[in-house]
Design a protein around this motif. Structure first.
Motif, short mmCIF file in Angstrom:
data_model
loop_
_atom_site.label_atom_id
_atom_site.label_comp_id
_atom_site.label_asym_id
_atom_site.label_seq_id
_atom_site.Cartn_x
_atom_site.Cartn_y
_atom_site.Cartn_z
N GLN A 139 0.85 -1.19 0.00
CA GLN A 139 0.00 0.00 0.00
C GLN A 139 0.88 1.24 0.00
N GLY A 140 1.34 1.64 -1.16
CA GLY A 140 2.23 2.78 -1.21
C GLY A 140 3.47 2.47 -0.40
N ALA A 141 3.80 3.35 0.56
CA ALA A 141 5.00 3.14 1.35
C ALA A 141 4.77 2.17 2.49
N LYS A 142 3.52 1.76 2.67
CA LYS A 142 3.19 0.90 3.81
C LYS A 142 3.20 -0.58 3.43
N SER A 143 3.57 -1.41 4.40
CA SER A 143 3.42 -2.85 4.17
C SER A 143 2.37 -3.38 5.11
N ARG A 144 1.70 -4.42 4.66
CA ARG A 144 0.66 -4.99 5.50
C ARG A 144 0.79 -6.51 5.55
N ILE A 145 0.76 -7.01 6.75
CA ILE A 145 0.80 -8.46 6.95
C ILE A 145 -0.52 -8.85 7.61
N VAL A 146 -1.13 -9.89 7.13
CA VAL A 146 -2.46 -10.25 7.64
C VAL A 146 -2.46 -11.68 8.16
N LEU A 147 -3.02 -11.86 9.33
CA LEU A 147 -3.22 -13.19 9.88
C LEU A 147 -4.70 -13.53 9.76
N ASP A 148 -5.02 -14.57 9.03
CA ASP A 148 -6.41 -15.04 8.98
C ASP A 148 -6.64 -15.93 10.18
N LEU A 149 -7.72 -15.65 10.91
CA LEU A 149 -7.92 -16.35 12.19
C LEU A 149 -9.23 -17.11 12.19
N LYS A 150 -9.21 -18.22 12.89
CA LYS A 150 -10.43 -19.00 12.98
C LYS A 150 -11.36 -18.47 14.05
N GLU A 151 -10.80 -17.69 14.95
CA GLU A 151 -11.56 -17.21 16.09
C GLU A 151 -11.18 -15.78 16.38
N GLU A 152 -11.98 -15.15 17.21
CA GLU A 152 -11.65 -13.80 17.64
C GLU A 152 -10.37 -13.84 18.48
N PRO A 153 -9.40 -12.96 18.17
CA PRO A 153 -8.12 -13.06 18.88
C PRO A 153 -7.99 -12.08 20.05
N SER A 154 -7.08 -12.43 20.93
CA SER A 154 -6.56 -11.48 21.89
C SER A 154 -5.06 -11.47 21.63
N TYR A 155 -4.47 -10.30 21.62
CA TYR A 155 -3.07 -10.31 21.25
C TYR A 155 -2.29 -9.19 21.92
N THR A 156 -0.99 -9.35 21.94
CA THR A 156 -0.10 -8.27 22.34
C THR A 156 0.99 -8.17 21.29
N ALA A 157 1.54 -6.98 21.19
CA ALA A 157 2.62 -6.78 20.22
C ALA A 157 3.73 -6.03 20.92
N PHE A 158 4.94 -6.38 20.64
CA PHE A 158 6.05 -5.60 21.19
C PHE A 158 7.24 -5.64 20.24
N ARG A 159 8.19 -4.80 20.60
CA ARG A 159 9.31 -4.59 19.69
C ARG A 159 10.58 -5.10 20.34
N LEU A 160 11.43 -5.71 19.55
CA LEU A 160 12.74 -6.11 20.04
C LEU A 160 13.78 -5.49 19.13
N GLU A 161 15.01 -5.42 19.65
CA GLU A 161 16.07 -4.81 18.87
C GLU A 161 17.17 -5.79 18.57
N ASN A 162 17.97 -5.38 17.56
CA ASN A 162 19.24 -6.06 17.35
C ASN A 162 19.08 -7.52 17.02
N PRO A 163 18.56 -7.90 15.88
CA PRO A 163 18.01 -7.01 14.85
C PRO A 163 16.60 -6.52 15.21
N HIS A 164 16.13 -5.52 14.45
CA HIS A 164 14.80 -4.97 14.71
C HIS A 164 13.74 -6.03 14.44
N ARG A 165 12.88 -6.25 15.42
CA ARG A 165 11.82 -7.23 15.24
C ARG A 165 10.54 -6.72 15.88
N ILE A 166 9.43 -7.11 15.31
CA ILE A 166 8.15 -6.88 15.96
C ILE A 166 7.58 -8.25 16.27
N VAL A 167 7.19 -8.44 17.50
CA VAL A 167 6.72 -9.75 17.92
C VAL A 167 5.25 -9.66 18.31
#
Ligand SMILES: [Zn+2]
Length: 821
Positions: A491-519
């Motif tokens: 999407q232009g300059a943006k990237s999008r990653i999609v998870l198709d889910l069988k159920e309604e999710p609950s989630y958390t996201a956080f960032r790690l470094e060295n190398p840069h990661r989003i978990v």
């Protein structure tokens, strides 16, 4: 007369006496007060530190600027209590403003932080925090205010004034990245300003000479690297094909002197150029160079990297999966110990799968390529085109509000590359790691199912200014609650990653470094609802544990309540009426700790601390194996995150424990310190801290700088609300007691360094009580000698299993947590 004289004398004596007693009293008071005053400084600092942690922990408090300023004020008050207190207070004031600026984005806050740090260095130049303060000030100038000259000056000051300090390395690195020369630190160390000046001039002249010499000889490898970074950073330069070719020529000239580095870089330059030019010939050149390197320098540490890169280009850019296959196979055959092995295996199995699928003539979604921005979502079989962007209907469901508000590393016009997307899946839990080459802001949200378009619940991750072109294929079909992980069209300059889910999710996201990661940690909502809250972690001690409770037994039946209604799991036959946060007695009695995951710290590419001829990774593995044997003898089921010398990311270790539904998680490490006299045992659990020593340990174990760790505390905090802090703290306490007991029994003389807390990434997101043990100091000669002795290793192991037993038995009920949450 006499009597009056006597009176006078006696009066004089009296007043003398009174004066004396007053003086004595005063002396007493002084003697009493001065240590009290000293105690008050420490006391006040501690009180302020506690407020600081509270502030970091509580989002509401954090959001009110007044609370930050009040905190600064309480540190200000400590400043008058002597130089040592003033230095500590100034450092904290700097940190508070630095973090506040992270939230407020105000330049003034950054300036205040710099002011406090520099005041510390100016007023207490011999304090051990002085160089750290200068480093932080410099980094604010550099990365937040874009004031490079000021940053360079401070980095140079660190090198000149604190040549023995622990910030020198960081300062050198920073100067290099800023393209600035460092002055000779020794020349300036103990000389007058004048001679320093003349030396500086000499250096300058020398620099000029060096430069002209370089011109004759062509640039050095270092200079080429600098140009390379410059090219990547600067969009104007990047646009000109000629600049790429020029740099390639530069590396070509360096081939004789540095064959593997130069050829590898040429490959990389062509690969990157291909990303911009989209010319097949560039990709072919890249492959040619990578293969050349593997051919001519098979022993080089870059050989397997080259093969993997060549393979990926052939597979994903040149559509030649047969050629790719041979590259991956060569990694597996020739570099079975290298760090590219898992990736090669994974690609190979994906190719096989894809080929199978092709045979079946199944339509496959294309790998992500920049395409026209249209709608969020394009499933493999598009039924109906959406008329309006789905995003408009986006809803936020439970889970962390994971919009990251930090700035990206990128300069305007630049974009990050997603390097890989990986997933660990176990049915009702999945951890997804997105690796990038630089830090970018990201956003996550959940889209509800759309019956019209036959779309399920979707968890969407939007990455600002980034490209998926280098990420390879999306993990695709997955098992369990995630049915598919896919890339959405760019999407232009943006990237999008999609998870198709069988159920309604609950989630958390956080960032790690060295190398840069989003978990991302994703669970089903029903599962998450059954996770006991912190308040419920210490249920009342019930009847004394039955004798059999001491002998852990695997639960007879694994819970089948995975898709239950949000209530605690109970023994079959019991009514499931318990509220979620009070574990039922039946549950307490029926479930016992059965599965323990032991994590031998470090491994593979990451040796951990190295000292006295020992490597942390070897010792942790040896001790972990002994511990596993011991615990298995006790009837526990034990799993190791690694059983050989291999590289494992920190988040992979926790993901493993979560996926295996472990009941307890123990990460084994060895400590290191500049002070080689330091020795002893420390036990850690995950929490925020302002304790500098603990921060240092965490920074080392997280392989990140203390600086970024400080900035991350606020973010990490939000994620810890669900973690088992209380249980982990108790678990750590028991293990620590066990370790000290057994080591003291063999006359171990190292210090009891206590149970501490710090933000360790390896414990972050663990869904069971988890601890990190620092079993001794590899940097201390005596500790090192003991740690490599199998006899002493057994002693430590003995202490740990005693701790495990005590933890379970002291609970008075069989543990219920891990595998349930
Ligand atoms: Zn370690």
């Amino acid at each position: 007369m006499n009597s009056s004289k006597d009176d006078k004398v006696s009066k004089m004596k009296q007043s003398e006496h009174r004066l004396l007693s007053v003086l004595m009293l005063l002396a007493c008071v002084l003697a009493w007060v001065s240590p009290l005053m000293a105690a008050t400084a420490a006391e006040q600092l501690r009180a302020a530190d506690e407020r600081y942690v509270d502030l970091l922990r509580d989002k509401k408090l954090r959001n009110d600027r007044a609370n930050w300023l009040e905190l600064v004020e309480s540190y200000e008050k400590v400043r008058s209590k002597g130089p040592s207190a003033a230095a500590k207070a100034d450092f904290k004031i700097g940190k508070v403003y630095e973090q506040l600026a992270g939230f407020s984005g105000r330049e003034a806050d950054n300036r205040e932080a710099i002011k406090a740090y520099r005041r510390l260095a100016a007023e207490n130049p011999r304090n051990s925090l002085a160089d750290d303060a200068l480093e932080r000030a410099a980094s604010i100038h550099e990365s937040r205010l874009n004031e490079k000259q000021s940053a360079i000056r401070l980095y140079r000051q660190i090198i000149a004034e604190y040549p023995e300090g622990d910030q020198v390395k960081e300062a050198r690195k920073a100067l290099k990245e800023l393209g600035a020369a460092e002055r000779e630190p020794k020349a300036e160390k103990s000389e007058t300003k004048e001679s320093a000046k003349s030396k500086a001039k000499e250096t300058k002249d020398k620099d000029a000479k060096d430069k002209s010499a370089v011109k004759d000889k062509g640039p050095s490898l270092e200079e080429a690297e600098r140009q390379y970074l410059e090219l990547l950073k600067n969009p104007a330069l990047r646009k000109e094909r000629a600049n790429w070719l020029k740099l390639i020529a530069t590396y070509d000239a360096l081939k004789a002197e540095h064959p593997d580095q130069a050829i590898f870089k040429i490959g990389k330059l062509y690969e990157q150029l291909g990303g911009f030019s989209n010319q097949e010939s560039d990709y072919r050149e890249a492959v040619k160079n990578y293969r050349l390197l593997a051919e001519t320098q098979p022993k080089s540490s870059l050989a397997d990297d080259s093969l993997l890169r060549a393979g990926r280009i052939q597979e994903l850019q040149l559509n030649d999966s047969e050629a790719a296959r041979s590259c991956y196979q060569r990694i597996i055959n020739n570099y079975p110990k290298g760090d590219m092995l898992p990736a090669a295996r994974e690609r190979l199995s994906l190719i096989k799968k894809a080929q199978l699928a092709e045979v079946k003539a199944e339509a496959k979604p294309a790998a992500a390529k920049p395409e026209v921005l249209k709608t969020e979502d394009r499933p493999a079989a598009v039924v109906k085109p959406e008329t309006k962007p789905v995003e408009a209907r986006a809803v936020r469901l439970e889970g962390a509000n994971a919009k990251s508000d930090e700035a990206s590393d990128l300069s305007p016009g630049q974009s990050a590359r997603v390097k890989s997307v990986r997933a660990w899946n176990n049915g009702d839990y999945v951890r997804v790691t997105i690796e990038l080459d630089s830090k970018v802001p990201f956003r996550t949200f959940v889209l509800p199912p759309n019956a019209d378009a036959a779309k399920p619940f979707r968890l969407v991750i939007d990455l600002d200014k980034s490209s998926l072109a280098s990420a390879g294929r999306a993990p695709g079909d997955a098992a369990g609650m995630v049915s598919k992980i896919r890339f959405s069209p760019q999407q232009g300059a943006k990237s999008r990653i999609v998870l198709d889910l069988k159920e309604e999710p609950s989630y958390t996201a956080f960032r790690l470094e060295n190398p840069h990661r989003i978990v991302l940690d994703v669970r089903t909502l029903s599962q998450a609802a059954r996770t006991p809250t912190i308040a419920a972690e210490r249920p009342p001690v019930i009847a004394p544990a039955p004798a059999e409770a001491a002998v852990p037994v695997k639960p007879a039946t694994k819970p089948s309540a995975a898709n239950g209604k949000g209530f605690g799991r109970v023994k079959s036959g019991q009514p499931s009426r318990m509220p979620t946060d009070v574990p039922s007695i039946a549950r307490q009695l029926s479930l016992k700790v059965s599965r323990i995951v032991i994590d031998p710290g470090h491994g593979g590419k990451d040796p951990g601390a190295i000292s006295n001829g020992l490597r942390e990774k070897d010792l942790t593995l040896a001790i972990a194996e002994t511990l596993a044997t011991r615990l298995r003898k006790e009837g526990y089921e034990v799993l190791l995150t690694r059983d050989r010398d291999e590289t494992l990311a920190l988040e992979e270790r926790t993901a493993f424990a979560n996926r295996k539904k472990a009941d307890l998680f123990i990460s084994l490490h060895l400590n290191a310190n500049r002070d080689t006299k330091a020795r002893g045992i420390e036990s850690y659990f995950l929490n925020l801290t302002t304790d500098e020593t603990a921060i240092e340990v965490a920074a080392r174990e997280n392989s990140t700088s203390t600086r970024s760790l400080g900035e991350l505390q606020g973010i990490i905090n939000d994620l810890m609300l669900n973690s088992k802090i209380n249980e982990s703290s108790r678990f750590a306490t028991e293990l620590h007691k066990g370790l000290l007991g057994s080591s003291r029994a063999v006359n171990y003389k190292g210090a009891d360094r206590g149970v501490r807390q710090a933000p360790f990434y390896v414990l972050l997101g663990a869904q069971m009580p988890s601890v990190l043990l620092e079993l001794g100091f590899i940097t201390n000669e005596k500790d090192a000698e003991l740690l490599q002795d199998p006899g002493y290793q057994k002693t430590l192991v003995e202490g740990i299993w005693r701790g495990v037993n005590a933890y379970i038995n002291n609970t008075g009920y069989a543990f219920y947590g891990g595998s349930d949450s």
